[in-house]
Scaffold this motif. Structure first.
Motif, mmCIF file in Angstrom:
data_model
loop_
_atom_site.group_PDB
_atom_site.id
_atom_site.type_symbol
_atom_site.label_atom_id
_atom_site.label_comp_id
_atom_site.label_asym_id
_atom_site.label_seq_id
_atom_site.Cartn_x
_atom_site.Cartn_y
_atom_site.Cartn_z
ATOM 1 N N LEU A 50 0.951 -1.216 0.043
ATOM 2 C CA LEU A 50 0.101 -0.142 0.025
ATOM 3 C C LEU A 50 0.812 1.363 -0.117
ATOM 4 N N ILE A 51 1.966 1.302 0.745
ATOM 5 C CA ILE A 51 2.795 2.422 0.818
ATOM 6 C C ILE A 51 3.649 2.329 -0.590
ATOM 7 N N GLY A 52 4.105 1.205 -1.123
ATOM 8 C CA GLY A 52 4.834 1.203 -2.550
ATOM 9 C C GLY A 52 4.163 1.699 -3.536
ATOM 10 N N LEU A 53 2.705 1.538 -3.671
ATOM 11 C CA LEU A 53 2.331 1.725 -5.145
ATOM 12 C C LEU A 53 1.967 3.144 -5.301
ATOM 13 N N PRO A 54 1.717 4.166 -4.424
ATOM 14 C CA PRO A 54 1.659 5.582 -4.747
ATOM 15 C C PRO A 54 3.125 5.956 -5.019
ATOM 16 N N LEU A 55 4.101 5.448 -4.160
ATOM 17 C CA LEU A 55 5.457 5.849 -4.340
ATOM 18 C C LEU A 55 5.811 5.515 -5.952
ATOM 19 N N ALA A 56 5.403 4.200 -6.336
ATOM 20 C CA ALA A 56 5.828 3.769 -7.768
ATOM 21 C C ALA A 56 5.006 4.833 -8.802
ATOM 22 N N ALA A 57 3.754 5.249 -8.402
ATOM 23 C CA ALA A 57 3.121 5.957 -9.401
ATOM 24 C C ALA A 57 3.630 7.335 -9.527
ATOM 25 N N LEU A 58 4.175 7.800 -8.391
ATOM 26 C CA LEU A 58 4.928 9.211 -8.143
ATOM 27 C C LEU A 58 6.101 9.023 -9.124
ATOM 28 N N ALA A 59 6.926 8.018 -8.676
ATOM 29 C CA ALA A 59 8.189 8.034 -9.688
ATOM 30 C C ALA A 59 7.871 7.934 -11.293
ATOM 31 N N GLY A 60 6.841 6.944 -11.629
ATOM 32 C CA GLY A 60 6.486 7.015 -12.855
ATOM 33 C C GLY A 60 5.997 8.122 -13.591
ATOM 34 N N ALA A 61 5.311 8.897 -12.815
ATOM 35 C CA ALA A 61 4.980 10.314 -13.306
ATOM 36 C C ALA A 61 5.973 11.354 -13.413
ATOM 37 N N ALA A 62 6.918 11.169 -12.475
ATOM 38 C CA ALA A 62 8.317 12.087 -12.466
ATOM 39 C C ALA A 62 8.868 11.840 -13.656
ATOM 40 N N SER A 63 8.914 10.554 -14.025
ATOM 41 C CA SER A 63 9.928 10.205 -15.151
ATOM 42 C C SER A 63 9.170 10.554 -16.379
ATOM 43 N N ALA A 64 8.067 10.743 -16.485
ATOM 44 C CA ALA A 64 7.223 10.827 -17.705
ATOM 45 C C ALA A 64 7.630 12.043 -18.553
ATOM 46 N N GLN A 65 8.011 11.857 -19.626
ATOM 47 C CA GLN A 65 8.660 13.322 -20.584
ATOM 48 C C GLN A 65 7.395 14.048 -20.911
ATOM 49 N N THR A 66 7.540 15.277 -20.868
ATOM 50 C CA THR A 66 6.788 16.431 -21.524
ATOM 51 C C THR A 66 6.682 16.235 -23.020
ATOM 52 N N PRO A 67 5.846 16.394 -23.732
ATOM 53 C CA PRO A 67 5.804 16.436 -24.992
ATOM 54 C C PRO A 67 6.830 17.141 -25.728
ATOM 55 N N LYS A 68 7.563 16.746 -26.855
ATOM 56 C CA LYS A 68 8.484 17.343 -27.502
ATOM 57 C C LYS A 68 8.088 18.238 -28.362
ATOM 58 N N ARG A 69 7.620 19.433 -28.378
ATOM 59 C CA ARG A 69 6.700 20.097 -29.237
ATOM 60 C C ARG A 69 7.467 21.633 -29.312
ATOM 61 N N MET A 70 7.539 22.110 -30.468
ATOM 62 C CA MET A 70 8.048 23.199 -30.885
ATOM 63 C C MET A 70 7.353 24.131 -32.182
ATOM 64 N N THR A 71 7.633 25.149 -32.156
ATOM 65 C CA THR A 71 7.099 26.086 -33.319
ATOM 66 C C THR A 71 8.238 26.472 -34.176
ATOM 67 N N ALA A 72 8.416 26.161 -35.338
ATOM 68 C CA ALA A 72 9.555 26.883 -36.158
ATOM 69 C C ALA A 72 9.205 27.801 -37.218
ATOM 70 N N TYR A 73 9.870 29.147 -37.211
ATOM 71 C CA TYR A 73 9.528 30.115 -38.027
ATOM 72 C C TYR A 73 10.483 29.956 -39.384
ATOM 73 N N LYS A 74 9.938 29.920 -40.434
ATOM 74 C CA LYS A 74 11.073 30.103 -41.719
ATOM 75 C C LYS A 74 10.596 30.794 -42.679
ATOM 76 N N THR A 75 11.398 30.997 -43.532
ATOM 77 C CA THR A 75 11.046 31.820 -44.864
ATOM 78 C C THR A 75 10.390 30.537 -45.785
ATOM 79 N N PRO A 76 9.636 31.074 -46.747
ATOM 80 C CA PRO A 76 8.809 30.144 -47.683
ATOM 81 C C PRO A 76 9.891 29.603 -48.552
ATOM 82 N N TRP A 77 10.929 30.246 -48.846
ATOM 83 C CA TRP A 77 11.886 30.075 -49.973
ATOM 84 C C TRP A 77 13.078 28.955 -49.500
ATOM 85 N N CYS A 78 13.305 28.758 -48.125
ATOM 86 C CA CYS A 78 14.192 28.193 -47.658
ATOM 87 C C CYS A 78 14.368 26.533 -47.608
ATOM 88 N N GLY A 79 15.270 26.029 -48.449
ATOM 89 C CA GLY A 79 15.008 24.431 -48.206
ATOM 90 C C GLY A 79 15.684 23.925 -47.135
#
Length: 153
Positions: free
Chosen positions: A12-41
């Motif tokens: 009973l003590i270990g389950l919540p701790l394991a859940a917290l450890a799993g949540a802490a190790s979960a990565q945040t989504p890797k998202r970004m916005t890239a601004y570029k000119t229309p003509w750059c390849g």
């Protein structure tokens, strides 16, 4: 009986701790916005590199990127052909995905990470050959320091 209660208590003590450890190790989504000119390849090559590294990249095309760079504190001398925003940081130019991930993991007091110019052999610039280059961290006070060395730099 005491052993059974001790075992139950441990579970009973270990389950919540394991859940917290799993949540802490979960990565945040890797998202970004890239601004570029229309003509750059080569910008497309860098975006493909980031997507291959697991990033979701929203692309916004603009005729002039100077206002985006200025908004994020990237000086002209450190400019490149595209500017991305990931979390609280600007990513200027052909910065390798590993450097972006390190930046977000370490979270230094900085405003941006830049691969100034368009270095040959950087992500998206592979067809131009291969040259040593550095990525530069732009600190909050505007000063810089080398963040990463690539291609033997």
């Amino acid at each position: 009986m005491d052993q059974v209660l001790t075992a139950r208590r441990s579970v009973l003590i270990g389950l919540p701790l394991a859940a917290l450890a799993g949540a802490a190790s979960a990565q945040t989504p890797k998202r970004m916005t890239a601004y570029k000119t229309p003509w750059c390849g080569c910008c497309g090559g860098w975006i493909a590199h980031m997507r291959q590294a697991g990033w979701t990249v929203e692309v916004i095309e603009r005729e002039d990127l100077a206002p985006i760079r200025a908004q994020h504190g990237v000086p002209d001398r450190l400019a490149s052909c595209h500017t991305a925003v990931a979390g609280a940081y600007a990513i200027e130019g052909h910065v390798p995905a590993a450097d972006v991930e390190r930046l977000l993991r370490e979270r230094p007091a900085a405003r941006a990470l830049s691969a100034p110019g368009m270095p040959a052999g950087s992500p998206g610039m592979e067809a131009a050959g291969r040259e040593p280059y550095t990525t530069v961290l732009i600190l909050n006070d505007g000063s810089t320091r080398v963040f990463g060395r690539h291609n033997g730099a």
